[in-house]
Design an enzyme around this catalytic site. Structure first.
Site, PDB file in Angstrom:
ATOM      1  N   ARG A 145      -6.632  -2.884   9.889  1.00 11.01           N
ATOM      2  CA  ARG A 145      -7.186  -4.247   9.938  1.00 11.01           C
ATOM      3  C   ARG A 145      -6.683  -5.000  11.167  1.00 11.01           C
ATOM      4  NH1 ARG A 145      -5.535  -5.730   5.357  1.00 11.01           N
ATOM      5  NH2 ARG A 145      -3.766  -6.992   6.011  1.00 11.01           N
ATOM      6  N   THR A 187       4.143   2.572   5.661  1.00 12.29           N
ATOM      7  CA  THR A 187       2.755   2.144   5.798  1.00 12.29           C
ATOM      8  C   THR A 187       2.039   3.097   6.745  1.00 12.29           C
ATOM      9  OG1 THR A 187       1.273   0.443   6.714  1.00 12.29           O
ATOM     10  CG2 THR A 187       3.516   0.477   7.553  1.00 12.29           C
ATOM     11  N   ASP A 220      -0.343   2.391   8.632  1.00 12.75           N
ATOM     12  CA  ASP A 220      -0.871   1.673   9.795  1.00 12.75           C
ATOM     13  C   ASP A 220       0.024   1.745  11.025  1.00 12.75           C
ATOM     14  OD1 ASP A 220      -3.199   0.831   8.515  1.00 12.75           O
ATOM     15  OD2 ASP A 220      -2.214  -0.924   7.661  1.00 12.75           O
ATOM     16  N   GLY A 239       0.825  -1.204   0.000  1.00 11.59           N
ATOM     17  CA  GLY A 239       0.000   0.000   0.000  1.00 11.59           C
ATOM     18  C   GLY A 239       0.858   1.253   0.000  1.00 11.59           C
ATOM     19  N   ASP A 290       5.076  -4.996   6.112  1.00 13.02           N
ATOM     20  CA  ASP A 290       5.641  -6.300   6.486  1.00 13.02           C
ATOM     21  C   ASP A 290       5.707  -7.275   5.317  1.00 13.02           C
ATOM     22  OD1 ASP A 290       2.913  -6.582   6.331  1.00 13.02           O
ATOM     23  OD2 ASP A 290       2.657  -7.429   8.340  1.00 13.02           O
ATOM     24  N   ARG A 338       0.648  -5.606  -6.588  1.00 12.17           N
ATOM     25  CA  ARG A 338       0.698  -6.920  -5.941  1.00 12.17           C
ATOM     26  C   ARG A 338       1.381  -7.892  -6.894  1.00 12.17           C
ATOM     27  NH1 ARG A 338      -0.333  -5.274  -0.874  1.00 12.17           N
ATOM     28  NH2 ARG A 338      -2.191  -3.946  -0.809  1.00 12.17           N
ATOM     29  N   ASP A 350       2.366  -0.222  11.921  1.00 10.60           N
ATOM     30  CA  ASP A 350       2.335  -1.556  12.539  1.00 10.60           C
ATOM     31  C   ASP A 350       3.621  -2.357  12.343  1.00 10.60           C
ATOM     32  OD1 ASP A 350       2.058  -1.902   9.816  1.00 10.60           O
ATOM     33  OD2 ASP A 350       0.423  -3.351   9.945  1.00 10.60           O
TER      34      ASP A 350
END
Length: 319
Positions: free
Chosen positions: A171, A125, A127, A11, A103, A72, A129
């Site tokens: 998510r 990212t 996120d 992303g 990741d 992708r 994360d």
């Protein structure tokens, strides 16, 4: 080392362009040639690789997204696909690769390093994360986008005396919901790392109504439930009418904040230094405002941790 490559994968996130610019210009400053790999690992397999000069990364630091594009690539998950990618890198004389992404992108970097091709990971990212770093590229910009939306929605919530539910990305990680909810004064924040009892949320909303509070804002991370699901539960359990806003991909776009521009620049420069030292299989990060690097495999083995003290504080402040 004479030539290095750089790609973005997964992303997109604001600040990726700042990191690409930094990799290219830092490398050229130190006498290296730099090649951009377009469309991530898919472009690596397809051989979509082009030499980048100083001017190619001009006027991109303020742009969101990624000038190298992203895609992708299921084929890269195979041994054959990875070998094809390495062949294309070596065809251009590239000896090291900087991978900017999350990741999944890191796992690709690990696989290439295991096959003898040194890679450095930069955490890109929204996120936030990725373990081993306090912040990832794009997180700060995404926060500003979400907070701006919360502020505007609160104006409407106040005017119409209603409860509004705002669904944000996340998510598996609730950092966007937690940080934006705390900054935006949300009455309830729902995150995957701390499953709040539904009854507790209803009690908090009812308590507010009893003391004369006529509007509320609920921020929910998509990994907990959709905004519509939360709205349905509130209606069925407490007859509370709500309005739902799903922010979606607006959170990924926009001009990066000063923090993300500086972070991308620092990450990119450090990644080049690691390759100049002959190092591979490292992940760059920031800890207490110091740029650091770790074994990328150690990072992938670690779980993501959220600041639960901040979560507790948000509940204390929403009485």
């Amino acid at each position: 080392m004479k030539r290095i490559g750089v790609l973005t994968s997964g992303g997109d996130s604001p600040g990726m362009n700042a990191a690409v610019r930094s990799v290219v210009r830092s490398a050229i400053y130190h006498g290296l040639e730099v090649y951009g790999v377009y469309q991530g690992y898919q472009g690596l397999i397809a051989g979509n690789i082009k030499k980048l000069e100083v001017g190619d990364v001009g006027d991109i630091i303020q742009r969101g997204g990624t000038m190298l594009y992203s895609a992708r690539c299921p084929e890269f998950k195979t041994e054959e696909g990875r070998q094809k990618g390495i062949e294309n890198l070596r065809k251009h004389g590239i000896e090291g690769l900087v991978v900017i992404g999350g990741d999944g992108s890191y796992m690709g970097a690990v696989k290439l390093t295991e096959l003898g091709f040194p890679c450095i990971g930069i955490p890109g990212t929204i996120d936030n994360d990725i373990p081993g770093t306090d912040f990832t590229l794009g997180f700060d910009t995404a926060l500003h986008t979400v907070i701006d939306a919360i502020d505007k929605i609160r104006d409407t919530a106040t005017s119409h005396e209603r409860t509004f539910i705002i669904e944000v990305m996340g998510r598996d990680a609730g950092d966007i919901a937690l940080w934006s909810g705390l900054a935006g004064g949300a009455e309830t924040i729902l995150i995957p790392e701390a499953k709040e009892e539904f009854s507790e949320m209803i009690e908090r909303l009812k308590s507010g109504l009893d003391r004369g509070k006529k509007h509320s804002v609920i921020v929910v991370a998509e990994g907990v439930a959709s905004g519509e699901e939360v709205a349905k539960q509130l209606k069925e359990a407490a007859n509370i009418d709500t309005r739902v806003t799903v922010l979606g991909h607006i959170q990924r776009g926009g001009s990066p904040t000063a923090m993300d521009r500086v972070l991308g620049s620092r990450f990119g420069g450090h990644a080049v230094q690691l390759l100049l030292q002959g190092k591979g299989g490292r992940a760059v990060g920031i800890r207490q405002n110091n740029i650091v690097d770790y074994d990328i495999m150690d990072i992938l083995k670690e779980p993501h941790h959220i600041n639960l003290d901040m979560y507790k504080l948000s509940k204390e402040l929403s009485i």
